[in-house]
Design a protein around this motif. Structure first.
Motif, PDB file in Angstrom:
ATOM      1  N   TYR A 566      25.200   2.719  -8.053  1.00 37.45           N
ATOM      2  CA  TYR A 566      25.981   2.969 -10.010  1.00 37.45           C
ATOM      3  C   TYR A 566      26.662   4.777  -9.673  1.00 37.45           C
ATOM      4  O   TYR A 566      25.866   5.636  -9.194  1.00 37.45           O
ATOM      5  CB  TYR A 566      25.226   3.504 -10.630  1.00 37.45           C
ATOM      6  CG  TYR A 566      25.939   3.073 -12.430  1.00 37.45           C
ATOM      7  CD1 TYR A 566      25.806   1.748 -12.473  1.00 37.45           C
ATOM      8  CD2 TYR A 566      25.746   4.179 -13.506  1.00 37.45           C
ATOM      9  CE1 TYR A 566      25.780   1.621 -13.960  1.00 37.45           C
ATOM     10  CE2 TYR A 566      26.172   3.969 -14.568  1.00 37.45           C
ATOM     11  CZ  TYR A 566      26.146   2.683 -14.648  1.00 37.45           C
ATOM     12  OH  TYR A 566      26.923   2.229 -15.943  1.00 37.45           O
ATOM     13  N   PRO A 567      27.999   5.223  -9.853  1.00 37.32           N
ATOM     14  CA  PRO A 567      28.821   6.227 -10.118  1.00 37.32           C
ATOM     15  C   PRO A 567      27.583   7.196 -11.453  1.00 37.32           C
ATOM     16  O   PRO A 567      27.302   7.420 -11.586  1.00 37.32           O
ATOM     17  CB  PRO A 567      29.403   5.927 -10.136  1.00 37.32           C
ATOM     18  CG  PRO A 567      30.451   4.754 -10.593  1.00 37.32           C
ATOM     19  CD  PRO A 567      28.565   4.200 -10.310  1.00 37.32           C
ATOM     20  N   ASN A 568      27.569   8.121 -10.204  1.00 35.18           N
ATOM     21  CA  ASN A 568      26.479   9.134 -11.137  1.00 35.18           C
ATOM     22  C   ASN A 568      25.582   9.469 -11.557  1.00 35.18           C
ATOM     23  O   ASN A 568      24.614  10.421 -11.743  1.00 35.18           O
ATOM     24  CB  ASN A 568      27.724  10.004 -12.206  1.00 35.18           C
ATOM     25  CG  ASN A 568      28.760  10.497 -11.149  1.00 35.18           C
ATOM     26  OD1 ASN A 568      29.586  11.011 -10.585  1.00 35.18           O
ATOM     27  ND2 ASN A 568      30.508  10.005 -12.166  1.00 35.18           N
ATOM     28  N   LYS A 569      24.830   8.155 -10.325  1.00 26.39           N
ATOM     29  CA  LYS A 569      23.552   7.786 -10.774  1.00 26.39           C
ATOM     30  C   LYS A 569      22.624   7.149 -10.319  1.00 26.39           C
ATOM     31  O   LYS A 569      23.055   6.773  -8.891  1.00 26.39           O
ATOM     32  CB  LYS A 569      23.092   7.004 -12.947  1.00 26.39           C
ATOM     33  CG  LYS A 569      23.733   7.321 -14.020  1.00 26.39           C
ATOM     34  CD  LYS A 569      23.858   5.960 -15.065  1.00 26.39           C
ATOM     35  CE  LYS A 569      24.491   6.281 -16.043  1.00 26.39           C
ATOM     36  NZ  LYS A 569      24.691   5.637 -16.832  1.00 26.39           N
ATOM     37  N   GLY A 570      21.124   7.537 -10.287  1.00 26.14           N
ATOM     38  CA  GLY A 570      20.670   7.342  -9.456  1.00 26.14           C
ATOM     39  C   GLY A 570      19.636   6.778  -9.853  1.00 26.14           C
ATOM     40  O   GLY A 570      19.927   5.439 -10.319  1.00 26.14           O
ATOM     41  N   ILE A 571      18.545   5.919  -8.444  1.00 27.42           N
ATOM     42  CA  ILE A 571      17.375   4.705  -9.263  1.00 27.42           C
ATOM     43  C   ILE A 571      16.330   5.446  -9.452  1.00 27.42           C
ATOM     44  O   ILE A 571      15.895   6.221  -8.064  1.00 27.42           O
ATOM     45  CB  ILE A 571      17.564   4.590  -7.606  1.00 27.42           C
ATOM     46  CG1 ILE A 571      18.731   3.341  -7.776  1.00 27.42           C
ATOM     47  CG2 ILE A 571      16.759   2.934  -7.921  1.00 27.42           C
ATOM     48  CD1 ILE A 571      19.299   2.674  -6.630  1.00 27.42           C
ATOM     49  N   SER A 572      15.845   5.060 -10.379  1.00 27.69           N
ATOM     50  CA  SER A 572      14.449   5.177 -10.511  1.00 27.69           C
ATOM     51  C   SER A 572      13.037   3.829 -10.062  1.00 27.69           C
ATOM     52  O   SER A 572      13.423   2.692 -10.238  1.00 27.69           O
ATOM     53  CB  SER A 572      13.755   5.589 -11.963  1.00 27.69           C
ATOM     54  OG  SER A 572      14.250   4.928 -13.099  1.00 27.69           O
ATOM     55  N   LEU A 573      12.162   4.175 -10.217  1.00 31.21           N
ATOM     56  CA  LEU A 573      10.941   2.895 -10.411  1.00 31.21           C
ATOM     57  C   LEU A 573      10.040   3.266 -12.111  1.00 31.21           C
ATOM     58  O   LEU A 573       9.724   4.119 -12.324  1.00 31.21           O
ATOM     59  CB  LEU A 573       9.655   2.908  -9.446  1.00 31.21           C
ATOM     60  CG  LEU A 573      10.357   4.067  -8.263  1.00 31.21           C
ATOM     61  CD1 LEU A 573       8.636   4.110  -7.219  1.00 31.21           C
ATOM     62  CD2 LEU A 573      11.263   2.094  -6.817  1.00 31.21           C
ATOM     63  N   ARG A 574       9.766   1.821 -12.183  1.00 27.09           N
ATOM     64  CA  ARG A 574       9.629   1.543 -13.289  1.00 27.09           C
ATOM     65  C   ARG A 574       7.932   1.355 -12.915  1.00 27.09           C
ATOM     66  O   ARG A 574       7.395   0.120 -12.499  1.00 27.09           O
ATOM     67  CB  ARG A 574      10.056   0.817 -13.926  1.00 27.09           C
ATOM     68  CG  ARG A 574      11.373   0.818 -14.497  1.00 27.09           C
ATOM     69  CD  ARG A 574      11.988  -0.048 -15.896  1.00 27.09           C
ATOM     70  NE  ARG A 574      11.295  -0.147 -16.460  1.00 27.09           N
ATOM     71  CZ  ARG A 574      11.274  -1.422 -17.261  1.00 27.09           C
ATOM     72  NH1 ARG A 574      11.316  -2.637 -16.837  1.00 27.09           N
ATOM     73  NH2 ARG A 574      10.551  -1.506 -18.575  1.00 27.09           N
ATOM     74  N   PHE A 575       7.155   1.674 -14.353  1.00 27.36           N
ATOM     75  CA  PHE A 575       5.345   2.494 -13.923  1.00 27.36           C
ATOM     76  C   PHE A 575       4.985   1.866 -12.163  1.00 27.36           C
ATOM     77  O   PHE A 575       4.683   1.019 -11.462  1.00 27.36           O
ATOM     78  CB  PHE A 575       4.795   0.546 -14.207  1.00 27.36           C
ATOM     79  CG  PHE A 575       5.593   0.178 -16.128  1.00 27.36           C
ATOM     80  CD1 PHE A 575       5.291   0.897 -17.316  1.00 27.36           C
ATOM     81  CD2 PHE A 575       6.623  -0.567 -15.742  1.00 27.36           C
ATOM     82  CE1 PHE A 575       5.797   0.972 -17.985  1.00 27.36           C
ATOM     83  CE2 PHE A 575       7.155  -1.335 -16.557  1.00 27.36           C
ATOM     84  CZ  PHE A 575       6.771  -0.110 -18.070  1.00 27.36           C
ATOM     85  N   PRO A 576       5.203   2.829 -11.861  1.00 28.33           N
ATOM     86  CA  PRO A 576       4.569   3.274  -9.639  1.00 28.33           C
ATOM     87  C   PRO A 576       3.604   3.437 -10.035  1.00 28.33           C
ATOM     88  O   PRO A 576       2.574   3.939 -10.550  1.00 28.33           O
ATOM     89  CB  PRO A 576       5.369   4.678  -9.398  1.00 28.33           C
ATOM     90  CG  PRO A 576       5.457   5.595 -11.314  1.00 28.33           C
ATOM     91  CD  PRO A 576       6.131   4.242 -12.136  1.00 28.33           C
TER      92      PRO A 576
END
Length: 617
Positions: A566-576
């Motif tokens: 996704y342009p200018n955005k990263g990826i995160s984890l939900r409920f790690p």
């Protein structure tokens, strides 16, 4: 980058071909293959001291500047640029630098040889002696007889470093310092080095010197290759779809440590980890169950009579096995969790002192009696495996396997694996596209875990780079941690989530205590994080944690795989949630940003909130 590097290698081949090996190693930020166990990794304190003496500075001034710049290499370059020289030093050469690095590594090996290798001085009460073939191991053995005092060894190491720094000019102090720290930070991945080397060899009129000629994998027993890896899948139906019209097998996925066991014709044994690191000293009991008895002194023979039984048949003169070594309770005849295996010492294990016993589960054979088997189909490799070895319960067993394409049968087999204290299943093609692919995560091997069906699929190996102080009941420990994945191309750590739930009190205390001595005053320049992220403390990248999560989502805050999906955005984890600490991995071997992007794309259902402008932590 590949073109620049290719031309550099071509120049070396054409002018000083004898320097090619050293050039390749230095470019890849190494001085030897992983299985030789020869590394630099000089501590920051030692480098600060050597740098201060080389450039006539006070240690406290060097430390202060290092805190400001966040890179000791930049400090070295700045120190050299401000130093006046009475005469110009002789130019550094590849050969001189590489030879100095080897000398430094020798001093490190000298000062740690008793800890690193399972040798003790003869006439001691408990001798654990293992036969080695490689020169570096012979050198380690020889060093025991001329081992100098730690202080003398330390001084020699420091003098080698000072000699390099004094002779270095322009940008050389920057990269020599980084090479000594094993942190080049130039965005050069090892794969790029290999591609450039291959191109240089193809373009050059003369081939590289013999040590660098590309060999077919496993032409020589005793030199490890990268293991074949499996891709995660989330459902039995997905397996049926991917392997439609193909015969495949399901094997138990054991919760232990991957091992590549090499048995030479002279009866000597070497064991390597999944990272090609030398693990023979960690598993002398496995060695003793394979070796001919003449290589194991009587004082070291195992007390358990079953483990003295050789499981290889006489027809197996030399071989390479792909296995999983797991913790095993011989009394109850059951597999124990990985957490139990992780309590076993990592090196220098003595047979008489073993408390965590193990069982070896073999699932593939890569070489037998001079014949490499990598290009054979799995069905053929299995025939060699089953015909060359016999099971010894609790010592050596074949991975439990079945052949079926029935959904219900696979589901029952998965449940049986989980009930047997295994993680799940590995599904492999048998006779089509079923060759062994070293160092590759192949579509022809799939892994299915019970908890995959309730989460994102595979777990992630992440690096804690910062933390927030705990409050309330968590006062005195860290309340949550900032985790990051690793970007191989840019050599940087990119934040992916905060993790603070699922810890027991003892886990929080243990992890907090472990990381307190890794605290640094400012974040490293190769940390990528949002300006809104303000942790209370930052850490050196030192530990790797295996983490599970519900799913992955697009995040405006975290920087993992930024711009890839996704342009200018990263990826995160939900409920790690934390699974366990990975002692077998270094921070640079953490889950990569490309792998994070692949995992995100692999999600069959991406919820609408994955694209919302919010932090999903």
């Amino acid at each position: 980058m590949t073109e620049i590097l290719c031309n550099a290698f071509r120049t070396v081949i054409a002018t000083t071909p004898g320097n090619l090996l050293a050039t390749v190693y230095l470019t890849a930020n190494k001085i030897a293959p992983p299985h030789e166990g020869l590394e630099l990794g000089i501590g920051e304190a030692s480098l600060v001291k050597a740098l201060a003496e080389a450039y006539g500075r006070k240690e406290e001034h060097v430390k202060k500047q290092n805190s400001e710049l966040g890179d000791l290499g930049l400090v070295a370059k700045a120190s050299r640029s401000t130093q006046r020289l009475m005469f110009q030093p002789k130019p550094l050469t590849i050969d001189k630098v590489f030879s100095a690095f080897l000398a430094i590594a020798k001093q490190l090996l000298e000062s740690h040889s008793f800890d690193k290798y399972p040798f003790t001085i003869p006439n001691s009460k408990d001798v654990s002696f293992i036969v080695f073939k490689r020169p570096i191991m012979v050198m380690a053995f020889d060093l025991l007889w001329c081992k100098e005092s730690g202080a003398n060894s330390h001084d020699k190491k420091k003098n080698h470093i000072k000699g390099l720094l004094v002779a270095a000019t322009e940008c050389e102090p920057l990269y020599i310092t980084r090479l000594l720290q094993s942190k080049m930070r130039i965005g050069l991945a090892e794969k790029t080095v290999l591609v450039a080397l291959g191109q240089a060899a193809a373009y050059s009129e003369t081939c590289p010197n013999p040590p660098l000629q590309t060999q077919s994998p496993l032409e020589e027993v005793g030199v490890p290759i990268g293991p074949m890896l499996a891709k995660p899948t989330k459902a039995v139906s997905e397996i049926i779809d991917k392997f439609q019209g193909m015969e495949f097998t399901c094997e138990y996925k054991y919760d232990g440590e991957r091992a590549q066991i090499h048995y030479m014709e002279d009866g000597s044994v070497e064991i390597y980890s999944r990272n090609a690191e030398w693990n023979t000293g960690k598993y002398p009991d496995v060695v003793s169950s394979i070796s001919r008895e003449k290589f194991i002194p009587a004082i070291c023979k195992p007390t358990n009579s079953s483990s003295a039984v050789l499981f290889k048949k006489d027809t197996a003169k030399s071989f390479v096995l792909d296995c999983e070594i797991v913790a095993y309770d011989h009394e109850k005849q059951k597999i124990l969790p990985f957490q139990v295996l992780s309590t076993r010492a990592r090196k220098g294990v003595i047979l008489s002192g073993i408390k965590v016993t193990v069982c070896t589960f073999a699932f593939d054979i890569l070489y037998i009696n001079g014949q490499p088997l990598l290009q054979e189909q799995l069905k053929v490799r299995r025939q060699h495996l089953y015909s060359s070895f016999e099971e010894v319960p609790g010592v050596f067993q074949f991975a439990t396997a079945t052949i079926t394409n029935d959904v219900e049968e696979i589901q029952k087999f998965l449940e049986a694996a989980v009930n047997s204290s295994c993680e799940g299943l590995i599904i492999k093609t048998l006779d089509k596209d079923a060759t062994y692919e070293p160092s590759k995560r192949s579509n022809n091997w799939l892994k299915l875990k019970k908890d995959y069906m309730e989460s994102i699929g595979d777990s992630l190996d992440l690096v804690p780079i910062a933390a927030f102080h705990g409050r309330g009941k968590r006062t005195g420990v860290y309340g949550s941690f900032l985790l990051a994945c690793y970007d191989e191309q840019n050599e940087e750590y990119q934040t992916i989530c905060n993790i603070g739930t699922g810890f027991s009190e003892s886990q929080l205390e243990e992890r907090s205590a472990s990381l307190r001595n890794k605290v640094i005053p400012t974040p490293k320049p190769y940390y990528r994080y949002a300006d809104t992220v303000n942790p209370d403390v930052w850490f050196e990248p030192a530990e790797v944690w295996e983490v599970k999560a519900a799913d992955l989502s697009i995040s405006p805050v975290h920087r993992a795989a930024s711009g890839i999906v996704y342009p200018n955005k990263g990826i995160s984890l939900r409920f790690p949630r934390l699974v366990h600490v990975r002692d077998d991995k270094s921070p640079e071997q953490a889950t990569t940003s490309d792998q994070v992007a692949d995992m995100y794309r692999a999600q069959k259902i991406n919820h609408a909130n994955n694209h919302e402008e919010e932090d999903d932590d």
